[in-house]
Design an enzyme around this catalytic site. Structure first.
Site, mmCIF file in Angstrom:
data_model
loop_
_atom_site.group_PDB
_atom_site.id
_atom_site.type_symbol
_atom_site.label_atom_id
_atom_site.label_comp_id
_atom_site.label_asym_id
_atom_site.label_seq_id
_atom_site.Cartn_x
_atom_site.Cartn_y
_atom_site.Cartn_z
ATOM 1 N N LEU A 74 0.817 -1.215 0.000
ATOM 2 C CA LEU A 74 0.000 0.000 0.000
ATOM 3 C C LEU A 74 0.847 1.259 0.000
ATOM 4 O O LEU A 74 0.306 2.359 -0.100
ATOM 5 C CB LEU A 74 -0.937 0.018 1.219
ATOM 6 N N ASN A 100 10.494 -4.579 -5.699
ATOM 7 C CA ASN A 100 11.110 -5.156 -4.492
ATOM 8 C C ASN A 100 10.127 -6.050 -3.736
ATOM 9 O O ASN A 100 10.484 -7.124 -3.246
ATOM 10 C CB ASN A 100 11.610 -4.045 -3.568
ATOM 11 N N TYR A 146 1.984 9.567 -10.333
ATOM 12 C CA TYR A 146 1.158 8.619 -9.564
ATOM 13 C C TYR A 146 0.483 7.618 -10.505
ATOM 14 O O TYR A 146 0.593 6.409 -10.321
ATOM 15 C CB TYR A 146 0.118 9.418 -8.770
#
Ligand code: UDP
Length: 312
Positions: A74, A100, A146
């Protein structure tokens, strides 16, 4: 009982997710670099035996010792204020951070859950938005860091699913509000409530005719957990389908706060989506989930929270 890594676990959504996971008996490893997350959101969990907090930027290599059953990613600044303030960090956490987390999921044989966004639909030309809509995104605009990072994150998640058979979930979150939003977060629900409580003018961008569909945080988290627990490995919209213009939201907030604040009309930010509303057919069919808390009820709870925050 599972051991779940929550990235962005000290953030608005992440901290509520940590609460719900612990309540149902799961163990939580919360990772957050505290750029927009706040320890105030999780300090009530520090004494919980199932909770671990690690200050960690997941855009850098990271490792979590011990078994991991699921990684819920998140972590990301999400307010238009942050888009201008820390664009490169947003691109990094959505791209390198997702990579990652997927690498960790692969190493641990864990499920990977990506918190994506309705922003992948950009300024949508299809309304309401089904998951099959590919979107209308400006790749170089002031929201691009974003939108494109989340789109990249979805592509990377599907690539790991196809190439490495990772068990994946992708949720596309629509505008969510509620307790633990930062009062200076800059988004419309927090701005309007804080302004109304302070007796300041409510800042309406543009003419206020643009729409959003606001989901209360408890509904959002219930939807995300229903997806995590399902076996559905395609994107799912989670939000509330009731659509409001910003003028309607302003009226709702003024009535609920009993405020005399005026409206102040300010320029509409570039690329601000004109409309947004989730098509929830997939969530209903695959998860048996639908939101329960409507705006009038949710706004009351949010007002109680912001009033306490302002009094602090
Ligand atoms: N907005 C507004 N006044 C504010 C903050 C936002 O009118 O003080 C508008 C904004 O232009 C957008 C809508 O409210 O049309 C939702 O903005 P928010 O930043 O909350 O969410 P997003 O645009 O990311 O969906």
């Amino acid at each position: 009982m599972a051991r779940v890594v929550v990235t962005g676990g000290a953030g608005f959504l992440g901290s509520h997710l940590c609460d719900r996971l612990l309540e149902r008996g799961d163990e939580v490893v919360c990772l957050d670099n505290l750029v927009t997350g706040r320890t105030a959101n999780i300090e009530h969990l520090f004494a919980h035996p199932g909770f671990t907090f690690v200050e960690q930027d997941v855009s850098n290599f990271m490792w979590v010792p011990g078994p991991v059953d699921a990684i819920m990613h998140l972590a990301s600044p999400a307010s238009p204020i942050d888009f201008a303030r820390i664009p490169i960090q947003i691109l990094k956490v959505g791209s390198l951070g997702t990579h990652n987390c997927l690498g960790l999921a692969r190493a641990k044989g864990a499920k990977f859950h990506l918190n994506s966004t309705s922003e992948v639909y950009g300024d949508p030309l299809v309304h309401p938005q089904p998951e099959t809509y590919w979107g209308n995104v400006n790749p170089i605009g002031p929201r691009s860091m974003y939108d494109e990072a989340k789109r990249f994150g979805e592509a990377m998640t599907m690539a790991y699913h196809r190439a490495h058979d990772i068990d994946i979930r992708i949720v596309r979150t629509f505008n969510t509000y509620g307790p633990r939003m930062a009062p200076d977060d800059g988004r419309v629900v927090s701005n309007f409530i804080v302004q109304a409580l302070k007796g300041e003018a409510l800042t309406v961008y543009g003419d206020g005719s643009q729409s959003r569909s606001f989901c209360y945080v408890d509904d959002q988290i219930a939807g995300q957990l229903a997806l995590l627990d399902s076996d559905y490995q395609q994107p799912v919209n989670i939000g509330n389908p009731h659509e409001f213009t910003m003028l309607e939201l302003a009226e709702t907030v003024l009535a609920a706060t009993n405020s005399n604040s005026k409206l102040e009309f300010l320029p509409l930010p570039k690329d601000d989506p004109t409309q947004r509303k989730p098509d929830l057919t997939v969530a209903n069919r695959e998860l048996g989930w639908e939101p329960k808390i409507q705006l009038a009820e949710g706004i009351e709870k949010a007002i109680t929270y912001f009033a306490a925050e302002l009094g602090r």
